[in-house]
Design a protein around this motif. Structure first.
Motif, PDB file in Angstrom:
ATOM      1  N   ILE A 133       0.848  -1.194   0.000  1.00 54.27           N
ATOM      2  CA  ILE A 133       0.000   0.000   0.000  1.00 54.27           C
ATOM      3  C   ILE A 133       0.883   1.244   0.000  1.00 54.27           C
ATOM      4  CG2 ILE A 133      -1.760   1.322   1.226  1.00 54.27           C
ATOM      5  CD1 ILE A 133      -2.771  -1.290   2.420  1.00 54.27           C
ATOM      6  N   ALA A 134       0.716   2.069  -1.028  1.00 50.53           N
ATOM      7  CA  ALA A 134       1.483   3.304  -1.154  1.00 50.53           C
ATOM      8  C   ALA A 134       0.530   4.494  -1.187  1.00 50.53           C
ATOM      9  CB  ALA A 134       2.337   3.270  -2.416  1.00 50.53           C
ATOM     10  N   LEU A 135       0.990   5.617  -0.662  1.00 57.02           N
ATOM     11  CA  LEU A 135       0.196   6.844  -0.649  1.00 57.02           C
ATOM     12  C   LEU A 135       0.794   7.868  -1.602  1.00 57.02           C
ATOM     13  CD1 LEU A 135      -0.361   7.360   3.198  1.00 57.02           C
ATOM     14  CD2 LEU A 135      -1.616   5.875   1.632  1.00 57.02           C
ATOM     15  N   GLY A 136      -0.065   8.747  -2.096  1.00 55.65           N
ATOM     16  CA  GLY A 136       0.432   9.852  -2.912  1.00 55.65           C
ATOM     17  C   GLY A 136       0.410   9.557  -4.393  1.00 55.65           C
ATOM     18  N   MET A 137       1.449  10.032  -5.078  1.00 54.90           N
ATOM     19  CA  MET A 137       1.489   9.971  -6.537  1.00 54.90           C
ATOM     20  C   MET A 137       2.841   9.431  -7.009  1.00 54.90           C
ATOM     21  SD  MET A 137      -0.410  13.647  -7.083  1.00 54.90           S
ATOM     22  CE  MET A 137       0.226  14.318  -5.528  1.00 54.90           C
ATOM     23  N   PRO A 138       3.086   8.143  -6.860  1.00 57.93           N
ATOM     24  CA  PRO A 138       4.374   7.563  -7.267  1.00 57.93           C
ATOM     25  C   PRO A 138       4.557   7.576  -8.783  1.00 57.93           C
ATOM     26  CG  PRO A 138       2.833   5.832  -6.680  1.00 57.93           C
ATOM     27  CD  PRO A 138       2.173   7.125  -6.313  1.00 57.93           C
ATOM     28  N   GLY A 139       5.795   7.606  -9.206  1.00 56.79           N
ATOM     29  CA  GLY A 139       6.099   7.577 -10.631  1.00 56.79           C
ATOM     30  C   GLY A 139       5.870   6.198 -11.241  1.00 56.79           C
ATOM     31  N   LYS A 152      -0.497  -7.933  -4.655  1.00 66.17           N
ATOM     32  CA  LYS A 152      -1.464  -6.866  -4.918  1.00 66.17           C
ATOM     33  C   LYS A 152      -0.881  -5.544  -4.464  1.00 66.17           C
ATOM     34  CE  LYS A 152      -6.250  -5.395  -4.062  1.00 66.17           C
ATOM     35  NZ  LYS A 152      -7.529  -5.716  -3.362  1.00 66.17           N
ATOM     36  N   VAL A 153      -1.064  -4.524  -5.283  1.00 67.78           N
ATOM     37  CA  VAL A 153      -0.577  -3.183  -4.973  1.00 67.78           C
ATOM     38  C   VAL A 153      -1.768  -2.223  -4.956  1.00 67.78           C
ATOM     39  CG1 VAL A 153       0.853  -1.250  -5.750  1.00 67.78           C
ATOM     40  CG2 VAL A 153       1.683  -3.609  -5.984  1.00 67.78           C
ATOM     41  N   MET A 154      -1.837  -1.424  -3.899  1.00 67.77           N
ATOM     42  CA  MET A 154      -2.896  -0.426  -3.785  1.00 67.77           C
ATOM     43  C   MET A 154      -2.270   0.942  -3.604  1.00 67.77           C
ATOM     44  SD  MET A 154      -5.704  -2.395  -1.405  1.00 67.77           S
ATOM     45  CE  MET A 154      -7.031  -1.321  -1.938  1.00 67.77           C
ATOM     46  N   ILE A 155      -2.720   1.896  -4.414  1.00 68.30           N
ATOM     47  CA  ILE A 155      -2.263   3.278  -4.287  1.00 68.30           C
ATOM     48  C   ILE A 155      -3.447   4.124  -3.867  1.00 68.30           C
ATOM     49  CG2 ILE A 155      -1.309   5.281  -5.485  1.00 68.30           C
ATOM     50  CD1 ILE A 155       0.103   3.364  -7.389  1.00 68.30           C
ATOM     51  N   TYR A 156      -3.276   4.845  -2.756  1.00 65.19           N
ATOM     52  CA  TYR A 156      -4.280   5.797  -2.301  1.00 65.19           C
ATOM     53  C   TYR A 156      -3.725   7.194  -2.559  1.00 65.19           C
ATOM     54  CZ  TYR A 156      -6.786   2.008  -0.001  1.00 65.19           C
ATOM     55  OH  TYR A 156      -7.492   0.850   0.251  1.00 65.19           O
ATOM     56  N   CYS A 157      -4.321   7.875  -3.528  1.00 63.85           N
ATOM     57  CA  CYS A 157      -3.840   9.206  -3.861  1.00 63.85           C
ATOM     58  C   CYS A 157      -4.819  10.267  -3.378  1.00 63.85           C
ATOM     59  CB  CYS A 157      -3.590   9.331  -5.357  1.00 63.85           C
ATOM     60  SG  CYS A 157      -4.998   8.900  -6.399  1.00 63.85           S
ATOM     61  N   TYR A 158      -4.314  11.470  -3.257  1.00 63.38           N
ATOM     62  CA  TYR A 158      -5.124  12.593  -2.774  1.00 63.38           C
ATOM     63  C   TYR A 158      -4.413  13.861  -3.232  1.00 63.38           C
ATOM     64  CZ  TYR A 158      -1.527  12.697   0.847  1.00 63.38           C
ATOM     65  OH  TYR A 158      -0.317  12.736   1.504  1.00 63.38           O
ATOM     66  N   GLY A 159      -5.103  14.990  -3.135  1.00 63.80           N
ATOM     67  CA  GLY A 159      -4.460  16.238  -3.555  1.00 63.80           C
ATOM     68  C   GLY A 159      -5.251  17.020  -4.584  1.00 63.80           C
ATOM     69  N   GLY A 160      -6.492  16.623  -4.817  1.00 61.41           N
ATOM     70  CA  GLY A 160      -7.340  17.387  -5.720  1.00 61.41           C
ATOM     71  C   GLY A 160      -6.884  17.328  -7.166  1.00 61.41           C
ATOM     72  N   SER A 161      -6.789  18.485  -7.816  1.00 64.72           N
ATOM     73  CA  SER A 161      -6.448  18.539  -9.244  1.00 64.72           C
ATOM     74  C   SER A 161      -5.045  18.007  -9.522  1.00 64.72           C
ATOM     75  CB  SER A 161      -6.570  19.984  -9.752  1.00 64.72           C
ATOM     76  OG  SER A 161      -5.700  20.848  -9.026  1.00 64.72           O
ATOM     77  N   TRP A 167      -2.816  11.138 -12.446  1.00 66.29           N
ATOM     78  CA  TRP A 167      -3.451   9.939 -12.957  1.00 66.29           C
ATOM     79  C   TRP A 167      -3.608   9.991 -14.475  1.00 66.29           C
ATOM     80  CZ3 TRP A 167      -3.656   5.199 -12.388  1.00 66.29           C
ATOM     81  CH2 TRP A 167      -4.657   4.389 -12.921  1.00 66.29           C
ATOM     82  N   GLU A 168      -3.945  11.146 -15.019  1.00 59.09           N
ATOM     83  CA  GLU A 168      -4.063  11.290 -16.471  1.00 59.09           C
ATOM     84  C   GLU A 168      -2.733  10.984 -17.154  1.00 59.09           C
ATOM     85  OE1 GLU A 168      -6.568  11.844 -18.627  1.00 59.09           O
ATOM     86  OE2 GLU A 168      -7.886  11.554 -16.897  1.00 59.09           O
ATOM     87  N   LYS A 169      -1.653  11.329 -16.490  1.00 60.67           N
ATOM     88  CA  LYS A 169      -0.320  11.108 -17.060  1.00 60.67           C
ATOM     89  C   LYS A 169       0.116   9.655 -16.972  1.00 60.67           C
ATOM     90  CE  LYS A 169       4.491  12.610 -16.492  1.00 60.67           C
ATOM     91  NZ  LYS A 169       5.410  13.495 -15.730  1.00 60.67           N
ATOM     92  N   ILE A 170      -0.306   8.967 -15.891  1.00 61.80           N
ATOM     93  CA  ILE A 170       0.254   7.642 -15.624  1.00 61.80           C
ATOM     94  C   ILE A 170      -0.688   6.487 -15.966  1.00 61.80           C
ATOM     95  CG2 ILE A 170      -0.517   7.371 -13.237  1.00 61.80           C
ATOM     96  CD1 ILE A 170       2.235   6.382 -12.496  1.00 61.80           C
ATOM     97  N   LYS A 171      -1.958   6.749 -16.141  1.00 62.38           N
ATOM     98  CA  LYS A 171      -2.923   5.650 -16.218  1.00 62.38           C
ATOM     99  C   LYS A 171      -2.712   4.716 -17.415  1.00 62.38           C
ATOM    100  CE  LYS A 171      -6.704   8.231 -18.433  1.00 62.38           C
ATOM    101  NZ  LYS A 171      -8.119   8.657 -18.254  1.00 62.38           N
ATOM    102  N   ASN A 172      -2.323   5.246 -18.558  1.00 60.73           N
ATOM    103  CA  ASN A 172      -2.122   4.378 -19.729  1.00 60.73           C
ATOM    104  C   ASN A 172      -0.941   3.438 -19.548  1.00 60.73           C
ATOM    105  OD1 ASN A 172      -4.296   5.486 -21.134  1.00 60.73           O
ATOM    106  ND2 ASN A 172      -3.044   7.093 -22.069  1.00 60.73           N
ATOM    107  N   SER A 173       0.116   3.908 -18.904  1.00 57.26           N
ATOM    108  CA  SER A 173       1.308   3.078 -18.722  1.00 57.26           C
ATOM    109  C   SER A 173       1.137   2.051 -17.615  1.00 57.26           C
ATOM    110  CB  SER A 173       2.524   3.963 -18.413  1.00 57.26           C
ATOM    111  OG  SER A 173       2.328   4.674 -17.205  1.00 57.26           O
TER     112      SER A 173
END
Length: 232
Positions: A133-139, A152-161, A167-173
């Motif tokens: 389980i990782a928090l934030g916005m990992p590369g 299993k890997v879970m990412i919990y992100c936060y921070g609004g826009s 996520w828009e940058k990383i989701k395809n990869s």
């Protein structure tokens, strides 16, 4: 080896010998003290705590989890070390992430004190990582490495826009990682959680149909996690 009644007994057989031969234990302990210690006074197993960051602030949390989605109902007494660079918002997201995945084997790691561990993990008895389980916005590189280390890997992100742009940058990869799940908390929810933080908390988390209710003392907060990616 030991000689009992004229018979040579190997070390591996001694525990059976003690059970079936009327040999006083003090004789074995005098002639072979290591055998007595090995078979009768094994030390208890203790769970070692992870080293804490220098100047970390300690939070004591009594966490009661009522998870009707997973049929999990337990209370956990947690000692949470807050890194000097960690905000109350991030600390509370860590505690909430624990509640959402609560398990007797789930534990906090060294977190911000190391780059080699997630914020929480759950290991099997054989040492394999069942949950990362990782928090934030990992590369993308860190996400890829994490998915290779754990079932299993879970990412919990936060921070609004900012989180939305990440996520828009990383989701395809990351779409190829079948064991990856990504969940977002709204900025309003995480800021409200931060306002409830204190160094001694009695916190109750109720989960039903994906909705989360957090209660601390007389304050109640509803959190709505939004799942951006599910495991395959």
């Amino acid at each position: 080896m030991a000689i009992i009644s004229g018979k040579i007994i190997r070390c591996a057989e001694l525990s059976h010998v003690v059970a079936f031969f009327p040999v006083p234990l003090f004789l074995l302990s005098q002639s072979h003290p290591s055998y007595y210690t090995s078979f009768h006074t094994a030390p208890e197993k203790t769970k070692q705590a992870h080293p804490m960051a220098k100047n970390a602030t300690i939070y004591k949390v009594e966490l009661s989890v009522t998870d009707m989605d997973r049929h999990y109902y337990e209370t956990h007494n947690l000692t949470v070390a807050k890194h000097p660079s960690e905000t109350d918002e991030r600390l509370m997201v860590r505690v909430l992430s624990f509640a959402l995945n609560a398990h007797e084997q789930l534990e906090f790691t060294r977190g911000l004190s190391t780059e080699d561990e997630p914020d929480l993990w759950q290991k099997s008895l054989s040492g394999e990582i069942d949950l990362w389980i990782a928090l934030g916005m990992p590369g993308e590189k860190i996400v890829r490495q994490s998915c290779g280390k754990a079932k299993k890997v879970m990412i919990y992100c936060y921070g609004g826009s900012t989180a939305e742009m990440w996520w828009e940058k990383i989701k395809n990869s990351t779409s190829r990682f079948a064991n990856l799940e990504v969940t977002n908390f709204s900025r309003d929810d995480t800021r409200a959680l931060a306002e409830l933080a204190n160094r001694s908390m009695r916190l109750s988390v109720t989960i039903q149909d994906g909705d989360v209710m957090v209660a601390i003392d007389d304050s109640t907060l509803h959190v709505t996690p939004v799942k951006w990616k599910s495991v395959a």
